[in-house]
Design a protein around this motif. Structure first.
Motif, short mmCIF file in Angstrom:
data_model
loop_
_atom_site.label_atom_id
_atom_site.label_comp_id
_atom_site.label_asym_id
_atom_site.label_seq_id
_atom_site.Cartn_x
_atom_site.Cartn_y
_atom_site.Cartn_z
N LYS A 146 -2.49 3.32 11.74
CA LYS A 146 -1.57 4.46 11.63
C LYS A 146 -2.29 5.71 11.13
O LYS A 146 -1.85 6.82 11.39
CB LYS A 146 -0.40 4.12 10.69
N ALA A 202 -6.05 0.12 8.99
CA ALA A 202 -4.68 0.59 9.25
C ALA A 202 -4.73 1.68 10.33
O ALA A 202 -5.10 2.82 10.07
CB ALA A 202 -4.04 1.12 7.98
N GLU A 209 -5.31 -3.32 3.43
CA GLU A 209 -5.20 -2.65 4.74
C GLU A 209 -5.25 -1.13 4.58
O GLU A 209 -4.28 -0.44 4.85
CB GLU A 209 -3.94 -3.10 5.49
N PRO A 210 -6.40 -0.62 4.17
CA PRO A 210 -6.51 0.83 4.00
C PRO A 210 -6.63 1.56 5.34
O PRO A 210 -7.16 1.02 6.31
CB PRO A 210 -7.82 0.97 3.21
N GLY A 211 -6.13 2.77 5.37
CA GLY A 211 -6.36 3.65 6.51
C GLY A 211 -7.36 4.72 6.10
O GLY A 211 -8.44 4.84 6.66
N GLU A 212 -6.99 5.48 5.08
CA GLU A 212 -7.84 6.60 4.66
C GLU A 212 -9.26 6.14 4.32
O GLU A 212 -10.23 6.79 4.68
CB GLU A 212 -7.24 7.31 3.44
N GLY A 241 -2.31 -0.58 1.65
CA GLY A 241 -3.32 0.48 1.72
C GLY A 241 -3.15 1.42 0.54
O GLY A 241 -2.73 1.01 -0.54
N GLY A 242 -3.52 2.69 0.79
CA GLY A 242 -3.36 3.70 -0.26
C GLY A 242 -4.45 3.65 -1.31
O GLY A 242 -4.32 4.23 -2.38
N TYR A 251 -4.87 10.88 9.24
CA TYR A 251 -3.50 11.39 9.41
C TYR A 251 -3.46 12.78 10.03
O TYR A 251 -2.52 13.52 9.78
CB TYR A 251 -2.74 11.37 8.07
N HIS A 307 2.98 -2.66 -0.20
CA HIS A 307 2.26 -1.40 -0.02
C HIS A 307 2.96 -0.38 -0.90
O HIS A 307 4.10 0.00 -0.61
CB HIS A 307 2.27 -0.96 1.44
C1 LIG Z 1 2.30 -0.62 5.22
C2 LIG Z 1 1.12 0.29 5.14
N1 LIG Z 1 -0.11 -0.23 5.13
C3 LIG Z 1 -1.22 0.55 5.08
C4 LIG Z 1 -1.12 1.92 5.02
C5 LIG Z 1 -2.38 2.74 4.98
O1 LIG Z 1 -2.44 3.54 3.84
P1 LIG Z 1 -3.67 4.52 3.56
O2 LIG Z 1 -4.02 5.21 4.82
O3 LIG Z 1 -3.13 5.46 2.54
O4 LIG Z 1 -4.78 3.67 3.04
C6 LIG Z 1 0.17 2.52 5.01
C7 LIG Z 1 0.32 3.98 4.93
O5 LIG Z 1 1.37 4.53 4.92
C8 LIG Z 1 1.32 1.68 5.09
O6 LIG Z 1 2.55 2.19 5.11
#
Ligand SMILES: Cc1ncc(COP(=O)(O)O)c(C=O)c1O
Length: 387
Positions: free
Chosen positions: A48, A46, A245-248, A212-213, A343, A177
């Motif tokens: 973002k 992810a 789809e994790p980001g963290e 994610g999350g 983030y 998500h």
């Molecule tokens: C749609 C979606 N996918 C993936 C993520 C990534 O989440 P994280 O970084 O908490 O794993 C987010 C975070 O806001 C999200 O909104």
């Protein structure tokens, strides 16, 4: 904990600076690859949460692709990473969609109206694009309301009644998500709800994206439990592909923000003013809110010298928190904030015209490369000044 080589290099870096550590990214990547192999699922990065071309090179062997929140991230994913390119946003403009279709191979829509509005652009893309819908299971255990996608009147995703009414002819998969910094027990309870409400649709679909999350790479995360959950869910609904789809989890504990003390004043307690800012350089400290760890520091009064750490912006509340140190701080001392890839530098801004931290990257062999320094041109260019 910052390794010694990293700490020794810091005196050479102009502060403030983010330092991203390749060895930690690779450590996370290896764990995620192992989960993909054992659970037979695909894990997307992810963007973002954290994005950097250097990091993309390092992570490439370990992840199946990227997921984007819109046009720029989709393009970044295509140009820097490759693999599968997924995009989701609460809504897309026509202008953005005309370009997104060049990069994406999966697009998840937030509503039937958006899906139908953009159908022509997708059909005209000249390549197959898988279309999905984001669902709102109405179940989230996220307690911080601004991070809860299932809060009352949420704008995210469609409910089961709407799917019942509109049908699933136009889509091949679903996306949800609903989690934030949570573990496999929360995913299990979420999947129970998803199965109850959306199970009948899933049986006729190809893929499910579980969002994610999920802190999959944290040492105490129960990955065997996650692997079993994914395998069971996939079999129960005959799904071809499960995505996460994790980001963290991709960039956790893989970055530092190095800052310097600019001044020390006294107003009821010692206050150190730093060359960084919570508002500008680590906004989640105020938004979440949370307290970042500083190498060698303790809770207030844990060590003999306690300071409130403040920023050089005008925002009265721009404090990072109260920290204690074994020795008194002095002007010029460096403070190393940990876990600053996630983030943080994707959310930085130039409020008060304060420069962005430089970006540095520590290769796996220990060498630190300065990737980018920012200048007045970056500030003025965004404001429209011709340079
Ligand atoms: C749609 C979606 N996918 C993936 C993520 C990534 O989440 P994280 O970084 O908490 O794993 C987010 C975070 O806001 C999200 O909104």
């Amino acid at each position: 904990m910052a390794n010694q080589a990293l700490l020794n290099c810091f005196p050479e870096l102009k502060t403030p600076a983010f330092v991203i550590t390749e060895s930690d990214l690779i450590k996370n990547g290896r764990i995620l690859k192992d989960v993909q192999e054992k659970a037979d699922c695909k894990i997307l990065w992810a963007l973002k949460c954290f994005a950097m071309p250097e990091a993309a090179k390092a992570l490439k062997p370990y992840l199946a692709g990227t997921c984007a929140s819109g046009l720029f991230e989709a393009r970044f994913g295509k140009e820097n990473f490759g693999g599968e390119n997924h995009v989701y946003a609460p809504a897309f403009s026509d202008e953005d969609m005309a370009e997104i279709v060049k990069y994406a191979d999966h697009i998840s829509f937030n509503s039937y109206s958006q899906l139908r509005h953009h159908r022509k652009a997708i059909e005209g893309a000249g390549k197959p694009i898988k279309v999905g819908l984001r669902i709102n299971p109405g179940y989230s255990e996220v307690e911080t309301m601004i991070y809860n996608p299932c809060a009352p009147y949420s704008r995210f995703g469609v409910g089961a009644e709407e799917l019942e009414k509109e049908g699933i002819k136009e889509i091949s998969g679903l996306h949800f998500h609903t989690m934030c910094e949570q573990r496999s027990d929360v995913l299990e309870r979420t999947l129970d709800v998803v199965a109850k409400k959306f199970g009948p649709f899933l049986r006729d679909l190809e893929w499910l994206n579980m969002g994610g999350g999920q802190l999959i790479t944290k040492p105490d995360y129960d990955r065997d439990h996650l692997i079993n959950l994914i395998k069971e869910f996939k079999t129960a609904f005959g799904l071809k592909t499960i995505y996460l789809e994790p980001g963290e989890a991709v960039a956790i504990d893989a970055g530092y923000l190095v800052a310097s003390v600019l001044d020390i004043i006294e107003n009821g307690m010692p206050i150190a003013i730093l060359d960084t800012s919570a508002a500008n350089h680590m906004p989640d400290v105020l938004e979440m809110p949370y307290r970042p760890y500083i190498v060698g520091s303790g809770e207030p009064k844990e060590f003999p010298y306690t300071y409130r750490l403040g920023a050089m912006t005008c925002l009265a509340g721009d404090y990072i928190g109260d920290y204690s140190f074994p020795k008194p701080l002095k002007v010029g001392d460096r403070l190393v904030f940990t876990d600053m890839a996630i983030y943080s530098f994707v959310k930085t801004c130039m409020f008060n015209g304060i420069n962005l931290p430089s970006l540095a990257y520590q290769k796996e062999n220990g060498e630190i490369k300065l990737i980018r320094e920012f200048t007045y041109a970056d500030y003025a260019g965004r404001l429209g000044e011709k340079l």
